[in-house]
Design a protein around this motif. Structure first.
Motif, PDB file in Angstrom:
ATOM      1  N   GLU A  44       0.835  -1.193   0.000  1.00  0.00           N
ATOM      2  CA  GLU A  44       0.000   0.000   0.000  1.00  0.00           C
ATOM      3  C   GLU A  44       0.872   1.245   0.000  1.00  0.00           C
ATOM      4  OE1 GLU A  44      -2.697  -0.461   3.325  1.00  0.00           O
ATOM      5  OE2 GLU A  44      -4.146  -1.393   1.974  1.00  0.00           O
TER       6      GLU A  44
ATOM      7  N   ARG B 229      -4.783   6.258   0.040  1.00  0.00           N
ATOM      8  CA  ARG B 229      -4.148   4.940   0.011  1.00  0.00           C
ATOM      9  C   ARG B 229      -4.573   4.125  -1.212  1.00  0.00           C
ATOM     10  NH1 ARG B 229      -3.060   2.199   5.557  1.00  0.00           N
ATOM     11  NH2 ARG B 229      -1.857   4.107   5.589  1.00  0.00           N
TER      12      ARG B 229
ATOM     13  N   THR C 270      -3.129   0.528  -3.785  1.00  0.00           N
ATOM     14  CA  THR C 270      -2.361  -0.710  -3.764  1.00  0.00           C
ATOM     15  C   THR C 270      -1.528  -0.811  -5.036  1.00  0.00           C
ATOM     16  OG1 THR C 270      -4.135  -1.768  -2.515  1.00  0.00           O
ATOM     17  CG2 THR C 270      -2.538  -3.219  -3.567  1.00  0.00           C
TER      18      THR C 270
END
Length: 81
Positions: free
Chosen positions: A17, A27, A29
């Motif tokens: 992340e 945030r 990934t």
């Protein structure tokens, strides 16, 4: 060292992340060396950062950090030694 090199060396990995510095709500990934997944959409690191900041350009190494708080630029510098 490029993000591709960092990825091939395992410094950056799919599933990690990342977020924009100081913006935990951003945030995302990591998908691969070039792309992240944010809110179900896969896009480049740059497109993701620009969409959240509204800036015309973003230095990914300076403005993106792992969820641990370590900036990509600091990681790159640490592994260049």
């Amino acid at each position: 060292m490029t993000r591709e090199e960092m990825f091939s060396l395992g410094i950056l990995r799919a599933g990690q992340e990342v977020q924009l510095v100081g913006m935990p709500a951003s945030r995302a990934t990591i998908v691969d060396a070039r792309k992240v997944k944010y809110r179900g959409e896969t896009m480049t690191f740059t497109a993701w950062a620009k969409s959240l900041t509204g800036w015309k350009g973003v230095n990914i190494f300076d403005k993106v950090e792992l969820s641990t708080g370590e900036r990509l630029g600091a990681l790159r510098k640490k592994h260049l030694k």
